[in-house]
Design an enzyme around this catalytic site. Sequence first.
Site, short mmCIF file in Angstrom:
data_model
loop_
_atom_site.label_atom_id
_atom_site.label_comp_id
_atom_site.label_asym_id
_atom_site.label_seq_id
_atom_site.Cartn_x
_atom_site.Cartn_y
_atom_site.Cartn_z
N CYS A 102 0.83 -1.20 0.00
CA CYS A 102 0.00 0.00 0.00
C CYS A 102 0.87 1.25 0.00
O CYS A 102 0.60 2.22 -0.71
CB CYS A 102 -0.89 0.03 1.23
SG CYS A 102 -2.02 -1.33 1.32
N ASP A 118 -23.81 -1.93 23.14
CA ASP A 118 -24.66 -0.93 22.50
C ASP A 118 -25.33 -1.66 21.34
O ASP A 118 -24.83 -2.68 20.89
CB ASP A 118 -23.76 0.22 22.02
CG ASP A 118 -24.49 1.16 21.09
OD1 ASP A 118 -25.58 1.60 21.48
OD2 ASP A 118 -23.98 1.43 20.00
#
Lengths: 66, 795
Positions: free
Chosen positions: B106, B508
């Site tokens: 990358c 959550d």
Amino acid sequence: MSIIYILIPIAMLFVLIAVGVFFWAVRTEQFDDLDRQGASILFEEETPKAPDAHVSASNNIEADKR
Amino acid sequence: MSQKPCFHCNEPVLTGSNFITRIDGVDQVMCCPGCQAVSQAIVDAGLLSYYKYRTEPGSRQTALVPESLNHFSAYDLPEVQQDFVQERDGREEVTLSIDGITCAACAWLIEHKLQKLDGVDRIQVNSTTQRAFIRWQPSLVKLSEILSAIGSIGYNAAPFQLDDQEVISKRNSRRFLLRLGLAGFATMQVMMFALALYAGYFTDLETEFRDYFRWVSMIFAAPVVFYSAQPFYFSAIRAILSGKLNMDVSVSIAICGAYIASCVATIQGTGEVYFESVSMFTFFLLLGRYFEQNARQKASVSSSNLHKLVPLTASLVTEQGIEEVPAKKLQVGNIILVSPGDVVAADGKIVEGTSGINESMLTGEQLPISKAPGAEVFAGTINLEQPIRVKVTAIGQDQLVAEIIRLQELASNAKPAIALTADKLARYFSATILTIAAITYLVWRQFAPEDAFWVTLSVLVATCPCALALATPTAVTCATGLFTRLGIISRNGSVFEKLPKINTVVFDKTGTLTCGSFSFGDIQLYEGVDKARALAIASALEQGSLHPIARLFARIPTTLEVTKQHHLVGAGVEGIIEGTRYLIGSAEYLKVPSALVFPGQWVYLGTDSNLLAAFEIQDRLRDDAKETIAALKAKNIKLQIASGDTSAHLQQVASTLGIAEVNGGLKPKGKLELVESLRSNNTLVAMFGDGINDAPVLAGADLSVAMGSGSAIAKNSADLILLGDHLHRFVEAMNIAGKTNQIIRQNLAWALGYNVFILPLAVTGHVVPYIAAIGMSASSLIVVGNSLRLLRLKP
């Protein structure tokens, strides 16, 4: 045996040089990104840009002193 | 992971990425554009042997988070740039943090791409820290162009706020490396002469040469004692000044005592010398510290990277027209224009316009909330439907977001730090050793005054705290490496101690248990319409809207043309397609007869007279949510859900997953109170979250886990970050932490055992320098080797 009085100081000098080289390498950030350099041989060369080709690693240090 | 890993770097391929290179006649899947481009380049250059002979794929990963609303142009405003751009002789310089760098490939790709830009003088990508240093000529290229060039190849770059910790820790890391390197070189040399001296014990070494070797050793050991060992002295002095004892106190006494005594012995030509022990001692201890320091630096780098600077700009309405200004320059009373898709720049009241606002960052709710003139809007929420004008009522510290951040800080300050087992052990160990050394000295004074000092010294040197000091950091470093391979960032060393003790986990809902984005559930069709046709009509109608449900439809390719498109905020859309008027939206909007209204969340499509289709919209559970919950239940962990959501969907999720305890409608403060009440009855609570609304509770839980795609502020208060959002990795993390603790215990047991064995020998005066040196290094190496076993675990 008295030859060691000459050889050991020479060995000490070599160690001193090695330590100097190591300090220089650390200071010029050569240990900062080890994964990158190992792979760099696989990628093709880019021709370096003319105006900035001489920029050395020392610039990098300045950039990091912020 | 059922999918094959990336062929190039062996990272798990994140779902939905389709980067394919044809290698040797086989289509191989890649994880990121970088790997794809590089593998293509390797194939094109005929370097297939690389894949044949490589021994190790590059292995690190980051989550590719698609940034939906990128406003790069804001980065060109001078007021914004002054925070992170440096100017030097007509060039500008910036360091960017880049998401999505998974390996050296990358880095190469980004450098390759940017070097082609006119005006970019220098680009250097560091794949370890995932940052790029760029220097460019502002006359030729703008920063926003550079950012979008990086964005165009699939990476997300942004300037970041450098963590204060990071600057210090970077300096420390470099110093440690210098100290360690120097100690290494010196130890090698001293050890060589020490071997000659050991040989002298058994054969007859002439005194002249013995003294010469001692002098040389003394010279080599000097920089180790005076430069490399400094951190131990400072830490010891600090501890003594605060009236405490730590490992460094006995270490410093041993190093200084042994060195001074050895120097005296060298100068007088008597006694024993411990130069090799002193050097090795320092070297091994520094090695442990260096590991610790490195882990700390990695954590500070990743937390700096999470601190993206997203310049918030506002369109200020002035008498001359509309002006783009940075949000921090707004004043109370200003009127700002917020276009659809823009982030609201400050808390305020709507003075003109009606629109749906996405407040998910505050509540976790993905569905937009309709707001009319007079309604309050909050900084950081996103306007989705119509342009609105907002009168600013609060700026800076008075805004709701700032309040949440304050709550987060309070919660993190109230969190008790747990004393790590190793630290407690070190304190007792030091105290014991110093006491024993003192007693030894006094007793030997009575019987053999001339040997008292040497025996006491051998007690201090031989009872090496090295192995003890290396026990935890080496294991934690190896485990951190494993975590990184799994795509888990651990931000402090204490997680390994806490993870196996967790007995309650609170989740959550939106964005954590569910994907946080909408997808189609059931689809009902009427009037003989086929599914493809219904979806094509719906997609055509919904084009151009920013509403999350509309965008779900708009993704479906369609060739139909719409005219007279008309949006009704909070209700739906109508438009003419091929001469027929179609409507799409809520049941009320289409006046659907109540017999056809389904429970749950549905969108209806129809003409003026007929209903054509009904689409169920749901926030899908994450693929691995079920197995994660099952695995946690199998570990006898109590599970709860704490969500800001109040809808039926919450119960549905809970019953699908089999979680009995559900708390809905909680504000950030409510979540924090819930976790605090759980903690008060002696449970260790882990909290999972992703939004700004979870930040306070994440800061307050014993152990907090944030999703990689979550908000920066949530990640900032988390101990663990799950990149790639694989919930199941948490279970693996628990197993690794269990193993790590086992290894740490073995290390400590070994180190203590060795010390208990050597202590009587030292006290009775049987430990000569070479035994001390051998015992010390062997015990340290065994500890390191044992920790390295962790790396053999297959994640």
